[in-house]
Design a protein around this motif. Structure first.
Motif, PDB file in Angstrom:
ATOM      1  N   HIS A  38       0.831  -1.201   0.000  1.00 57.66           N
ATOM      2  CA  HIS A  38       0.000   0.000   0.000  1.00 57.66           C
ATOM      3  C   HIS A  38       0.869   1.255   0.000  1.00 57.66           C
ATOM      4  O   HIS A  38       1.931   1.288   0.635  1.00 57.66           O
ATOM      5  CB  HIS A  38      -0.901   0.015   1.241  1.00 57.66           C
ATOM      6  CG  HIS A  38      -1.788  -1.167   1.355  1.00 57.66           C
ATOM      7  ND1 HIS A  38      -2.252  -1.651   2.566  1.00 57.66           N
ATOM      8  CD2 HIS A  38      -2.306  -1.993   0.400  1.00 57.66           C
ATOM      9  CE1 HIS A  38      -3.016  -2.708   2.353  1.00 57.66           C
ATOM     10  NE2 HIS A  38      -3.067  -2.932   1.048  1.00 57.66           N
ATOM     11  N   PRO A  39       0.423   2.310  -0.665  1.00 52.76           N
ATOM     12  CA  PRO A  39       1.174   3.578  -0.626  1.00 52.76           C
ATOM     13  C   PRO A  39       1.080   4.223   0.747  1.00 52.76           C
ATOM     14  O   PRO A  39       0.139   3.946   1.515  1.00 52.76           O
ATOM     15  CB  PRO A  39       0.474   4.434  -1.689  1.00 52.76           C
ATOM     16  CG  PRO A  39      -0.929   3.904  -1.724  1.00 52.76           C
ATOM     17  CD  PRO A  39      -0.804   2.420  -1.474  1.00 52.76           C
ATOM     18  N   ILE A 148      -1.966  11.225  -1.800  1.00 48.08           N
ATOM     19  CA  ILE A 148      -2.206   9.922  -2.426  1.00 48.08           C
ATOM     20  C   ILE A 148      -3.708   9.766  -2.583  1.00 48.08           C
ATOM     21  O   ILE A 148      -4.490  10.464  -1.937  1.00 48.08           O
ATOM     22  CB  ILE A 148      -1.637   8.742  -1.597  1.00 48.08           C
ATOM     23  CG1 ILE A 148      -2.225   8.730  -0.175  1.00 48.08           C
ATOM     24  CG2 ILE A 148      -0.118   8.793  -1.554  1.00 48.08           C
ATOM     25  CD1 ILE A 148      -1.798   7.506   0.656  1.00 48.08           C
ATOM     26  N   ASP A 149      -4.116   8.837  -3.470  1.00 46.22           N
ATOM     27  CA  ASP A 149      -5.548   8.598  -3.628  1.00 46.22           C
ATOM     28  C   ASP A 149      -5.836   7.106  -3.661  1.00 46.22           C
ATOM     29  O   ASP A 149      -4.922   6.265  -3.551  1.00 46.22           O
ATOM     30  CB  ASP A 149      -6.112   9.330  -4.847  1.00 46.22           C
ATOM     31  CG  ASP A 149      -5.550   8.830  -6.183  1.00 46.22           C
ATOM     32  OD1 ASP A 149      -5.075   7.673  -6.248  1.00 46.22           O
ATOM     33  OD2 ASP A 149      -5.599   9.598  -7.172  1.00 46.22           O
ATOM     34  N   VAL A 259       1.796   8.403   9.789  1.00 48.04           N
ATOM     35  CA  VAL A 259       1.803   7.734   8.493  1.00 48.04           C
ATOM     36  C   VAL A 259       0.360   7.417   8.119  1.00 48.04           C
ATOM     37  O   VAL A 259      -0.374   6.797   8.897  1.00 48.04           O
ATOM     38  CB  VAL A 259       2.616   6.424   8.528  1.00 48.04           C
ATOM     39  CG1 VAL A 259       2.415   5.644   7.218  1.00 48.04           C
ATOM     40  CG2 VAL A 259       4.092   6.710   8.735  1.00 48.04           C
ATOM     41  N   ILE A 260      -0.041   7.858   6.929  1.00 48.25           N
ATOM     42  CA  ILE A 260      -1.322   7.422   6.372  1.00 48.25           C
ATOM     43  C   ILE A 260      -1.016   6.307   5.388  1.00 48.25           C
ATOM     44  O   ILE A 260      -0.325   6.510   4.389  1.00 48.25           O
ATOM     45  CB  ILE A 260      -2.075   8.566   5.685  1.00 48.25           C
ATOM     46  CG1 ILE A 260      -2.476   9.619   6.728  1.00 48.25           C
ATOM     47  CG2 ILE A 260      -3.316   8.024   4.957  1.00 48.25           C
ATOM     48  CD1 ILE A 260      -3.197  10.825   6.151  1.00 48.25           C
ATOM     49  N   GLU A 261      -1.507   5.119   5.717  1.00 47.74           N
ATOM     50  CA  GLU A 261      -1.306   3.946   4.869  1.00 47.74           C
ATOM     51  C   GLU A 261      -2.549   3.763   4.011  1.00 47.74           C
ATOM     52  O   GLU A 261      -3.652   3.563   4.526  1.00 47.74           O
ATOM     53  CB  GLU A 261      -1.054   2.706   5.724  1.00 47.74           C
ATOM     54  CG  GLU A 261      -0.751   1.472   4.916  1.00 47.74           C
ATOM     55  CD  GLU A 261      -0.406   0.273   5.792  1.00 47.74           C
ATOM     56  OE1 GLU A 261       0.154  -0.697   5.267  1.00 47.74           O
ATOM     57  OE2 GLU A 261      -0.691   0.322   7.010  1.00 47.74           O
ATOM     58  N   PHE A 271     -10.310   0.901   4.644  1.00 45.41           N
ATOM     59  CA  PHE A 271      -9.127   0.145   5.044  1.00 45.41           C
ATOM     60  C   PHE A 271      -7.896   1.041   5.218  1.00 45.41           C
ATOM     61  O   PHE A 271      -6.817   0.543   5.566  1.00 45.41           O
ATOM     62  CB  PHE A 271      -8.820  -0.951   4.027  1.00 45.41           C
ATOM     63  CG  PHE A 271      -9.903  -1.986   3.880  1.00 45.41           C
ATOM     64  CD1 PHE A 271     -10.918  -2.097   4.825  1.00 45.41           C
ATOM     65  CD2 PHE A 271      -9.917  -2.854   2.795  1.00 45.41           C
ATOM     66  CE1 PHE A 271     -11.920  -3.051   4.689  1.00 45.41           C
ATOM     67  CE2 PHE A 271     -10.907  -3.814   2.661  1.00 45.41           C
ATOM     68  CZ  PHE A 271     -11.916  -3.914   3.604  1.00 45.41           C
ATOM     69  N   GLN A 272      -8.027   2.333   4.956  1.00 43.54           N
ATOM     70  CA  GLN A 272      -6.921   3.250   5.245  1.00 43.54           C
ATOM     71  C   GLN A 272      -6.652   3.267   6.747  1.00 43.54           C
ATOM     72  O   GLN A 272      -7.585   3.155   7.551  1.00 43.54           O
ATOM     73  CB  GLN A 272      -7.276   4.682   4.842  1.00 43.54           C
ATOM     74  CG  GLN A 272      -7.539   4.919   3.376  1.00 43.54           C
ATOM     75  CD  GLN A 272      -8.066   6.331   3.166  1.00 43.54           C
ATOM     76  OE1 GLN A 272      -7.354   7.197   2.724  1.00 43.54           O
ATOM     77  NE2 GLN A 272      -9.320   6.555   3.497  1.00 43.54           N
ATOM     78  N   VAL A 273      -5.388   3.447   7.111  1.00 41.53           N
ATOM     79  CA  VAL A 273      -5.037   3.608   8.525  1.00 41.53           C
ATOM     80  C   VAL A 273      -4.141   4.831   8.669  1.00 41.53           C
ATOM     81  O   VAL A 273      -3.179   5.006   7.911  1.00 41.53           O
ATOM     82  CB  VAL A 273      -4.307   2.367   9.090  1.00 41.53           C
ATOM     83  CG1 VAL A 273      -4.031   2.564  10.580  1.00 41.53           C
ATOM     84  CG2 VAL A 273      -5.116   1.099   8.859  1.00 41.53           C
ATOM     85  N   MET A 274      -4.463   5.668   9.633  1.00 42.28           N
ATOM     86  CA  MET A 274      -3.608   6.796  10.001  1.00 42.28           C
ATOM     87  C   MET A 274      -2.866   6.396  11.275  1.00 42.28           C
ATOM     88  O   MET A 274      -3.413   6.458  12.373  1.00 42.28           O
ATOM     89  CB  MET A 274      -4.442   8.060  10.226  1.00 42.28           C
ATOM     90  CG  MET A 274      -3.616   9.284  10.604  1.00 42.28           C
ATOM     91  SD  MET A 274      -4.649  10.723  11.059  1.00 42.28           S
ATOM     92  CE  MET A 274      -5.201  11.256   9.452  1.00 42.28           C
TER      93      MET A 274
END
Length: 373
Positions: A38-39, A148-149, A259-261, A271-274
């Motif tokens: 993941h970015p 990022i997107d 970090v934003i994953e 499913f994004q995680v900060m």
């Protein structure tokens, strides 16, 4: 849009907008070199603000998008977001830049307001570019915006009052881009933060080569490290009682490492995680923040202060324990070592809990998707 620029101007004049003017260190990392695929966006935030909190801002679901943002302590109206991610999978951060064209002085320090608005209206990098293209000039910014997107795209936008230059992550040969307080399109050798950048890359490059970059590398190794690239060693490895706080990634003015994953291209934005370490990183605990889950310890209390931030600041006093004269420029080596190691252990436990939370969220969403088929 005219209303927006008027709003920016009024805030700048009447509220004393805060700017990340002290210095930040940041990176955008492609999913092709991360362990998860993941970015990632990483920002080690330095600012003259005392602290930060995390909060969710609800959109109307039609013209505005809900998002999670990092806000200055006391910002009860959530006017300035200094990093964030939204329900569409768009995420953004910034660093101040000091070698771009001089600003017009008509409108300044609007980066936080600009990012708050971008999080509420942008779903993609294309949207963000349109947003920048259509803002009236001057924009009131001198900054590197990283974004990022949900389709796996990433870029830095080196932005002035009158325009921007894009540096696309897809064009980065090593799969990552770093920025501190300078811009590649600015005056050569101008700006600040070159040593901090090299400090970060000391740890980042080996992980990139192994395609093994993790959020913890950024929040819990680089942001806790007192490695100095010019001297070539961890400056805490000394018999001296004190060292000078100069050119480390964590600084006296650091108030968060985040970090934003992102997600797999096109996957659920939920499913994004900060990954959030509020406060001075060597005394902070990294927490998992998700769009529908914000730990109480990073949210504001009745005084608009986050408990994690306050805890970190109390411990930080043991590291910067000389308060008179130039004392605050010196780091107590013994305290820094001890507190860094103790909080790293606490963060490891917290990160494991966050990874379990993410797995549970993924199972929940994928189960719902199967039932709808």
């Amino acid at each position: 849009m005219k209303k927006l620029i008027l709003y920016l101007a009024l805030l700048a004049v009447t509220t004393g907008i805060t700017v990340d003017a002290i210095g930040c260190t940041s990176a955008i990392i492609s999913g092709r070199v991360t362990r998860s695929g993941h970015p990632m966006l990483w920002k080690n935030r330095d600012t003259d603000a005392r602290g930060n909190f995390i909060a969710r801002v609800e959109g109307d679901g039609v013209s505005t998008i809900s998002y999670i943002g990092l806000f200055n302590e006391g910002d009860s109206l959530k006017r300035e977001a200094w990093m964030g991610m939204n329900d569409a999978g768009f995420a953004i951060m910034n660093t101040a830049s000091y070698n771009l064209a001089p600003d017009t002085a008509k409108l300044q320090d609007c980066e936080g307001v600009l990012m708050a608005r971008a999080l509420s209206v942008c779903r993609s990098l294309k949207d963000f570019e349109h947003y920048l293209d259509t803002l009236p000039r001057p924009m009131g910014v001198q900054a590197n915006f990283g974004a990022i997107d949900n389709m796996g795209n990433g870029a830095y936008y080196e932005t002035t009052d009158v325009g921007y230059i894009k540096f696309d992550l897809a064009d980065a040969p090593m799969g990552y881009i770093t920025r501190s307080n300078y811009s590649e399109s600015g005056t050569e050798h101008g700006g600040y933060g070159y040593i901090r950048r090299d400090n970060a890359e000391h740890y980042l490059l080996p992980a990139v080569e192994q395609r093994d970059v993790t959020p913890a590398l950024m929040t819990d190794t680089i942001s806790r490290s007192f490695y100095h690239s010019l001297i070539g060693r961890d400056m805490l490895e000394t018999d001296d009682a004190y060292i000078v706080d100069l050119d480390f990634v964590p600084r006296m003015t650091t108030t968060a490492s985040i970090v934003i994953e992102g997600t797999d291209p096109g996957d659920y934005p939920a499913f994004q995680v900060m990954w959030t370490a509020l406060g001075y990183p060597p005394t902070a605990i990294t927490r998992a923040v998700m769009l529908r889950h914000i730990p109480d310890s990073v949210m504001p209390d009745e005084n608009w202060q986050a408990p994690d931030n306050e805890r970190s600041l109390r411990l930080k006093q043991q590291i910067f324990d000389i308060q008179h004269g130039n004392g605050p420029k010196y780091i107590n080596v013994k305290a820094a070592k001890s507190l860094r190691d103790e909080n790293a252990i606490l963060s490891q436990e917290s990160i494991k809990d966050g990874e379990s939370l993410l797995i549970g969220e993924q199972k929940l969403y994928r189960g719902k998707a199967r039932r709808r088929r």
